[in-house]
Every structure is written in structure tokens, then in C-alpha cells.
Motif scaffolding. Structure first.
Motif, PDB file in Angstrom:
ATOM      1  N   ASP A 113       2.906  11.526   7.543  1.00 24.23           N
ATOM      2  CA  ASP A 113       2.551  11.281   6.136  1.00 24.23           C
ATOM      3  C   ASP A 113       1.945   9.891   5.964  1.00 24.23           C
ATOM      4  O   ASP A 113       1.001   9.692   5.192  1.00 24.23           O
ATOM      5  CB  ASP A 113       3.795  11.400   5.244  1.00 24.23           C
ATOM      6  N   LEU A 114       2.520   8.942   6.689  1.00 20.65           N
ATOM      7  CA  LEU A 114       2.027   7.555   6.586  1.00 20.65           C
ATOM      8  C   LEU A 114       0.553   7.490   6.991  1.00 20.65           C
ATOM      9  O   LEU A 114      -0.266   6.842   6.329  1.00 20.65           O
ATOM     10  CB  LEU A 114       2.872   6.665   7.498  1.00 20.65           C
ATOM     11  N   ASP A 161       0.828  -1.209   0.000  1.00 14.08           N
ATOM     12  CA  ASP A 161       0.000   0.000   0.000  1.00 14.08           C
ATOM     13  C   ASP A 161       0.862   1.258   0.000  1.00 14.08           C
ATOM     14  O   ASP A 161       0.546   2.229  -0.677  1.00 14.08           O
ATOM     15  CB  ASP A 161      -0.913   0.002   1.237  1.00 14.08           C
ATOM     16  N   ILE A 162       1.905   1.236   0.808  1.00 17.18           N
ATOM     17  CA  ILE A 162       2.740   2.435   0.968  1.00 17.18           C
ATOM     18  C   ILE A 162       4.217   2.044   0.975  1.00 17.18           C
ATOM     19  O   ILE A 162       4.613   1.100   1.671  1.00 17.18           O
ATOM     20  CB  ILE A 162       2.405   3.176   2.287  1.00 17.18           C
ATOM     21  N   VAL A 163       5.005   2.775   0.188  1.00 18.39           N
ATOM     22  CA  VAL A 163       6.460   2.595   0.214  1.00 18.39           C
ATOM     23  C   VAL A 163       7.051   3.839   0.867  1.00 18.39           C
ATOM     24  O   VAL A 163       6.763   4.967   0.453  1.00 18.39           O
ATOM     25  CB  VAL A 163       7.015   2.406  -1.216  1.00 18.39           C
ATOM     26  N   VAL A 164       7.857   3.621   1.895  1.00 13.45           N
ATOM     27  CA  VAL A 164       8.523   4.728   2.582  1.00 13.45           C
ATOM     28  C   VAL A 164       9.972   4.753   2.115  1.00 13.45           C
ATOM     29  O   VAL A 164      10.720   3.796   2.341  1.00 13.45           O
ATOM     30  CB  VAL A 164       8.460   4.548   4.114  1.00 13.45           C
ATOM     31  N   GLU A 165      10.357   5.842   1.438  1.00 15.81           N
ATOM     32  CA  GLU A 165      11.720   5.928   0.891  1.00 15.81           C
ATOM     33  C   GLU A 165      12.552   6.846   1.774  1.00 15.81           C
ATOM     34  O   GLU A 165      12.321   8.053   1.822  1.00 15.81           O
ATOM     35  CB  GLU A 165      11.653   6.443  -0.550  1.00 15.81           C
ATOM     36  N   VAL A 166      13.530   6.246   2.469  1.00 14.47           N
ATOM     37  CA  VAL A 166      14.432   7.049   3.303  1.00 14.47           C
ATOM     38  C   VAL A 166      15.886   6.692   3.001  1.00 14.47           C
ATOM     39  O   VAL A 166      16.729   6.682   3.889  1.00 14.47           O
ATOM     40  CB  VAL A 166      14.110   6.909   4.819  1.00 14.47           C
ATOM     41  N   ILE A 167      16.155   6.407   1.704  1.00 13.36           N
ATOM     42  CA  ILE A 167      17.554   6.107   1.355  1.00 13.36           C
ATOM     43  C   ILE A 167      18.289   7.356   0.895  1.00 13.36           C
ATOM     44  O   ILE A 167      19.490   7.439   0.975  1.00 13.36           O
ATOM     45  CB  ILE A 167      17.680   4.982   0.295  1.00 13.36           C
ATOM     46  N   GLY A 168      17.546   8.345   0.378  1.00 14.38           N
ATOM     47  CA  GLY A 168      18.178   9.598  -0.063  1.00 14.38           C
ATOM     48  C   GLY A 168      18.894   9.457  -1.386  1.00 14.38           C
ATOM     49  O   GLY A 168      19.009   8.348  -1.936  1.00 14.38           O
ATOM     50  N   GLU A 192       6.723  15.358   3.752  1.00 14.68           N
ATOM     51  CA  GLU A 192       6.883  16.328   4.849  1.00 14.68           C
ATOM     52  C   GLU A 192       8.299  16.279   5.433  1.00 14.68           C
ATOM     53  O   GLU A 192       8.864  17.309   5.827  1.00 14.68           O
ATOM     54  CB  GLU A 192       5.859  16.026   5.951  1.00 14.68           C
ATOM     55  N   ALA A 193       8.887  15.078   5.488  1.00 15.43           N
ATOM     56  CA  ALA A 193      10.197  14.930   6.134  1.00 15.43           C
ATOM     57  C   ALA A 193      11.344  15.478   5.284  1.00 15.43           C
ATOM     58  O   ALA A 193      12.476  15.579   5.763  1.00 15.43           O
ATOM     59  CB  ALA A 193      10.451  13.454   6.439  1.00 15.43           C
TER      60      ALA A 193
END
Ligand code: HSE
Length: 430
Positions: A317-318, A76-83, A131-132
Motif C-alpha cells: 500500500d505504501l 506524505d503518508i501516515v501508516v496506522e498500525v495501532i488498531g 490491504e493489511a
């Protein structure tokens, strides 16, 4: 009504921010479920180093194959925090293609390719929230995009980089030079081993591009942002700032032109009066000052970096994206209808503080004043301190264009009586 089928969430990256996102998803699972209307389930975590111990994360969820993870089709949701730009960009578009919405903290990617990513999200009927990406925990994107959607924002003035604010604050409060303050920031973990992105203003410029685009409903890319770092700021500059009742901050400044037909975005060190609310932002904190037609002045303040604060913005955001998903809708996408051109730095109008080393003899002040007059730059104050035939001359101007000021400085450098231009600093926030 609580839906029992969980929303499946994949995490791309499990470093300082990702591990906090995973931790909060677990420890606050019941609250998140109640707020969204369905439980959230961590369905996979893509990492580069699979052997690292990751407390609280089921090892069966860990994979090094981020592409396969985003192609699963049941997310449903992919959280991308690799930059960074790649592989983040391809992974995000692949996630949209395979049915997931995306929450990202990637300022560099959004500043460079925000328009294309928004288009991909829209094409697939998915959300893209970030937002982050700007100023960590501080709510900024949503207030600008939603709360102020009925107002007209004219100016955004921000301290959006904690590392540089820490360094400048140290210089201000202790009289330290740049290198000494940087060394302390590195020792305390505020500055990275290679601090270039922070101290040269690249990080702040990416954030300025994102903020300007959202604030003015137009497209502003990283390349449109004028950028100067803060490595040349000296203890002498702080002493001058103090004499003027100012301090020095690295500012991200996004402005709508007075005629409303264009915008500018820039990052550079600047003097601001101690009476301005941004002057009291100390240490590694961030703050963004917004001026708009109806609301007047607003300030957003808080921690702009770090695992937990950034994770707070990601989780917000999630929840929003989860709610949209359950409601069968999407949140606001890109709003760039105003299509305003971004003017070059030469057209920016502001005040300047110029420090010159000159010969201390009759006629020098008149010569210097003539150069300012010839370029249409009006002088506000002049202060001179002389010793042994040499003098330091500090000129503060009224508002003038950057192009006019540039021409003035070029001409000043050619005068025999001007030994050198010790510093040029813009004066903002008045
Ligand atoms: N390096 C940034 C800062 C945080 O010092 O504020 C991430 O954008």
C-alpha cells in the motif's frame, strides 16, 4: 526519473507489525525508492512505551505524542498500525486534515467507520488504503477493488481468521475437543490470552463487512454481519462431518441474493465438503474463495496474520500511495453506488445438518419429518443410530431459509420424543 526529495512516512504503532514495516522500509529502501520513484523516509514513530529498545529505529524519531506527529504538516503518508477505534480514528482524520494519505491495517475501524473515513479522505483529496486489514499478506482488497472491477462478484467465502482455523484443524486432525485445541493454540502463540475476538467471530465479522462492501459496491457495516463463534463445535460434530465427507471451518460468507437486490454477510462455523478448496486450508492459514460472473471461481491463499506478512501488505500500500502522491493523483476510493440493503440472517438460504437425541420407538421419525414438512424444509438424508430405546437422529436438509430452519428447530424442541437438539450446523460450499 527519481525524485530526490523523500516521501515522509510516519508510523503510528511499533509493535509486531509496525516494527516489521520499519525494518523493511530500511532494508529494502533502494528497491522501494526505485519502485515508487522517490525515496521513503521514516519521519516519526508514535509509540506507547518510549523506553522499549527498537532495533534499527533512530531513537530521535520516537514520540509518545501521536497527535502532534500527524499534525506536523510535512508528512506524505501516515501508516496506522495501532488498531482499535480510538485514538486511531481521530489520528487518521487528523492526518488527512494535515495533508497526509493513510495506510491502515485496522479492520475494526474500517468495518465500523469505513464510510466516514473514505469521505474524509475524499474531502481532503487523499488516499486511504488498507490491504493489511483483511487476511494479512493475502492480496484481496486490491484484487476485489481493481482487478475484478469489471466483473460481478456474487459470493465471497473465506477463512479469514488463522487462530480459529488452527483450532478447528487441530480438532479435525487429532480428534481433540475445543478446549484442548485452544490450549495448544495459546501455547504456540496463535491464540491471544483473551481469545474472544477470534473464537467468537468478531475478528472475522469485521473482515466480512469490509470484503462484502468492496465486493458488492455497497456499504456493509460490522453491525450488519450475522456472527456465531466456534466455541460450541465439538469432537462429535467433526465425527458427523467426516461421515458426510466434510470438515468444519469458521467461514465468513458474503453473498448477493439471487435476485441481485440485496446482500448478506455472516460468520459462523459450517461444514464444507472435503472436495472444496477451502477444506484443504490447514493450520493458521487463511484463504478466500471468490465467485463471480465472468471469472468463475478464484481462490486467494496465504498467511493471514503475523508481523512480516501483515507488513508486506502495508508496504504494498505504501508503494501504491507513494506512486499516487508523486503522480498528483489518488487511487480508487469507496465504491458504494449499488446501495444494496443487507438482508437479515433469516433470509439466508443454505443447507443444514441437525443432530437430535430422540426416543427410539415407532412413529418418532414420522413426527420429526412432519415438523420439517410443516415448516417447508425439505429433508435430503436421515441417519439414525439407536441404543437402549434412545437414538441419535441426523437430518441433512435441502436448501432452506434460516428463518424456516429456526422455526423447525423450535418446534422440534417441543416434541416429547425429542430429548434434545445436540447440534445444528450449516452446510456450505456445495
Ligand atoms: N487474530 C487474527 C487471526 C489475525 O487469528 O487471524 C489478525 O486479524
Amino acid at each position: 526519473m527519481m525524485r530526490t526529495r523523500p516521501l515522509k512516512v510516519a508510523l503510528l504503532g511499533c509493535g509486531v507489525v509496525g516494527s516489521e514495516v520499519a525494518r523493511i522500509m530500511t532494508t529494502h529502501a533502494d528497491d522501494l525508492a526505485a519502485r515508487i520513484g522517490a525515496p521513503v523516509e521514516l519521519a516519526g514513530v508514535a509509540v506507547r512505551r518510549p523506553d522499549k529498545v527498537r532495533e534499527g529505529i533512530d531513537p530521535a524519531l520516537i514520540t509518545t505524542d501521536a497527535t502532534a506527529l500527524v499534525k506536523r504538516g510535512d508528512l506524505d503518508i501516515v501508516v496506522e498500525v495501532i488498531g482499535g477505534i480510538e485514538p486511531a480514528r481521530t489520528l487518521i482524520t487528523t492526518a488527512f486534515e494535515h495533508g497526509a494519505s493513510v495506510v491502515s491495517a485496522n479492520k475494526a475501524l474500517l468495518a465500523q467507520d469505513g464510510a466516514a473515513l473514505h469521505a474524509a479522505a475524499e474531502e481532503h483529496g487523499k488516499d486511504l488504503y488498507y490491504e493489511a486489514a483483511v487476511a494479512g499478506a493475502i492480496p484481496l482488497i486490491r484484487p476485489l477493488r481493481e482487478s475484478l472491477a469489471g466483473d460481478k462478484v456474487n459470493r465471497v467465502l473465506g477463512i479469514v481468521n488463522g487462530t480459529t482455523n488452527f483450532i478447528l484443524d487441530k480438532m479435525d486432525s487429532t480428534g481433540a475437543g475445543y478446549q484442548e485445541a485452544l490450549d495448544e493454540a495459546t501455547a504456540l502463540g496463535y491464540a491471544e490470552a483473551d481469545p474472544t475476538a477470534d473464537v467468537e467471530g468478531f475478528d472475522a465479522a469485521a473482515k466480512a463487512a469490509i470484503l462484502a462492501g468492496i465486493a458488492f459496491h455497497t456499504r456493509v457495516r460490522l453491525d450488519d454481519v450475522y456472527r456465531e463463534g466456534m466455541t460450541e463445535v465439538t469432537a462429535a460434530d467433526f465425527a458427523s462431518a467426516k461421515e458426510m465427507g466434510c470438515t468444519i471451518k469458521l467461514l465468513a460468507i458474503c453473498e448477493r441474493a439471487e435476485d441481485g437486490r440485496s446482500v448478506t454477510a455472516r460468520v459462523h462455523p459450517a461444514m464444507i465438503p472435503l472436495s472444496h478448496p477451502l477444506a484443504s486450508v490447514r493450520g493458521a492459514y487463511n484463504a478466500v474463495f471468490v465467485e463471480s460472473d465472468a471469472s468463475g471461481q478464484l481462490m486467494f491463499y496465504g498467511p493471514g496474520a503475523g508481523g512480516s506478512p501483515t507488513a508486506s501488505a502495508v508496504l504494498g500500500d505504501l508503494v501504491a500511495v507513494g506512486r499516487n502522491r508523486l503522480g498528483g493523483t489518488t487511487g480508487p476510493g469507496e465504491s458504494a453506488y449499488a446501495a444494496l440493503p443487507v438482508s437479515p440472517m433469516g433470509e439466508v438460504v443454505t443447507r443444514y445438518h441437525i443432530s437430535l437425541d430422540v426416543a427410539d420407538k415407532p412413529g418418532v421419525l414420522a413426527q420429526v419429518a412432519t415438523v420439517f414438512a410443516e415448516h417447508g424444509v425439505s429433508i435430503d438424508t436421515v441417519r439414525q443410530q439407536g441404543k437402549d430405546g434412545e437414538a441419535s437422529l441426523v437430518v441433512v436438509t435441502h436448501r432452506a431459509s434460516d428463518a424456516a430452519l429456526g422455526g423447525t428447530v423450535e418446534a422440534l424442541r417441543k416434541l416429547d420424543t425429542v430429548r434434545g437438539v445436540a447440534s445444528i450446523m450449516r452446510v456450505e460450499g456445495e
